[in-house]
Design a protein around this motif. Structure first.
Motif, short mmCIF file in Angstrom:
data_model
loop_
_atom_site.label_atom_id
_atom_site.label_comp_id
_atom_site.label_asym_id
_atom_site.label_seq_id
_atom_site.Cartn_x
_atom_site.Cartn_y
_atom_site.Cartn_z
N ARG A 230 0.50 33.28 -11.66
CA ARG A 230 1.19 34.37 -12.72
C ARG A 230 0.04 34.91 -13.51
O ARG A 230 -1.21 33.95 -12.93
CB ARG A 230 1.06 33.36 -13.74
CG ARG A 230 2.67 32.55 -13.25
CD ARG A 230 3.83 33.66 -13.06
NE ARG A 230 5.26 32.17 -13.17
CZ ARG A 230 5.73 32.80 -12.18
NH1 ARG A 230 5.19 32.73 -10.51
NH2 ARG A 230 6.61 31.80 -11.89
N ALA A 231 -0.53 35.21 -14.21
CA ALA A 231 -1.47 35.84 -15.38
C ALA A 231 -0.83 36.36 -16.38
O ALA A 231 0.05 37.21 -16.56
CB ALA A 231 -2.16 37.06 -14.15
N ILE A 232 -1.42 36.65 -17.41
CA ILE A 232 -1.94 36.40 -18.28
C ILE A 232 -2.50 37.55 -18.76
O ILE A 232 -4.16 37.63 -18.74
CB ILE A 232 -1.05 36.09 -19.62
CG1 ILE A 232 -0.92 36.67 -20.84
CG2 ILE A 232 -2.60 34.93 -19.93
CD1 ILE A 232 -0.64 35.47 -21.89
N LEU A 233 -2.54 38.75 -19.85
CA LEU A 233 -3.65 39.74 -19.92
C LEU A 233 -3.71 40.27 -21.20
O LEU A 233 -2.26 40.53 -21.80
CB LEU A 233 -2.74 40.85 -19.03
CG LEU A 233 -4.30 43.05 -19.91
CD1 LEU A 233 -5.38 42.45 -19.76
CD2 LEU A 233 -3.22 43.81 -18.98
N SER A 234 -4.16 40.23 -22.37
CA SER A 234 -4.17 40.28 -23.18
C SER A 234 -5.36 41.16 -23.53
O SER A 234 -5.98 42.28 -23.24
CB SER A 234 -4.78 39.34 -24.01
OG SER A 234 -4.32 38.54 -24.43
N TRP A 235 -4.38 42.91 -24.11
CA TRP A 235 -4.40 44.39 -24.04
C TRP A 235 -5.01 44.95 -25.03
O TRP A 235 -3.73 44.03 -26.69
CB TRP A 235 -3.51 44.81 -23.18
CG TRP A 235 -2.33 45.03 -23.50
CD1 TRP A 235 -1.35 44.51 -22.88
CD2 TRP A 235 -0.73 45.33 -24.91
NE1 TRP A 235 -0.03 43.90 -23.66
CE2 TRP A 235 -0.29 44.91 -24.44
CE3 TRP A 235 -2.20 46.43 -25.16
CZ2 TRP A 235 0.91 45.27 -25.22
CZ3 TRP A 235 -0.60 47.06 -26.18
CH2 TRP A 235 0.70 46.62 -25.77
N GLN A 236 -5.49 46.20 -25.60
CA GLN A 236 -5.20 46.71 -26.66
C GLN A 236 -5.28 48.42 -26.04
O GLN A 236 -5.29 48.81 -25.36
CB GLN A 236 -6.17 47.00 -27.47
CG GLN A 236 -7.92 46.85 -26.48
CD GLN A 236 -9.32 45.71 -27.20
OE1 GLN A 236 -9.21 45.51 -28.34
NE2 GLN A 236 -9.90 46.48 -26.83
N PHE A 237 -4.60 48.98 -27.14
CA PHE A 237 -4.00 50.46 -26.48
C PHE A 237 -4.53 51.77 -27.95
O PHE A 237 -3.99 51.14 -28.80
CB PHE A 237 -2.70 50.49 -26.64
CG PHE A 237 -2.52 52.26 -25.44
CD1 PHE A 237 -2.76 52.57 -24.84
CD2 PHE A 237 -1.03 52.33 -26.92
CE1 PHE A 237 -2.39 54.10 -25.08
CE2 PHE A 237 -0.22 53.75 -26.53
CZ PHE A 237 -1.12 54.02 -25.37
#
Length: 120
Positions: A79-86
């Motif tokens: 499993r992985a979690i990515l905190s992103w911005q756009f």
């Protein structure tokens, strides 16, 4: 952290900023399972082509925006979690959120998308 999982997540993020439909599909074939499921607050997507089409529409709706990593990628147990911005380069955090990934046999099989401030 698993380097392989981190690389898959980074490739995913690259794909979500790719303007070329052909290049997006080529990336999708390398990182997503054929039956990838993306659950977004607004839509549920199934399959690589449907995901690529959604990305194309999103990037047309927000010209000049791109996805970037907001915090280090975290992983455990496939499993992985990515905190992103756009956003545009002048305000990359216009829209922010997190993606939660399930990985199997070297491919991303599902993504649960959270967009900050969007609730159902």
């Amino acid at each position: 952290m698993s380097i392989e999982i981190k690389n898959l997540v980074q490739a995913h993020l690259q794909m979500w900023s790719e303007l070329s439909h052909t290049k997006r599909l080529a990336l999708a074939n390398n990182i997503y399972a054929a039956n990838i499921e993306v659950i977004d607050p607004e839509v549920i997507l199934n399959g690589r082509a449907e995901v690529s089409d959604f990305i194309g529409s999103l990037l047309k709706q927000y010209p000049g925006f791109e996805f970037t990593i907001a915090k280090p990628i975290e992983t455990h147990h496939n499993r992985a979690i990515l905190s992103w911005q756009f956003g545009p380069r002048t305000k990359p955090d216009t829209i922010t959120g997190q993606d939660i990934f399930t990985i199997s046999d070297g491919y991303i099989t599902s993504i649960l998308v959270f967009v900050n401030g969007v609730t159902k």
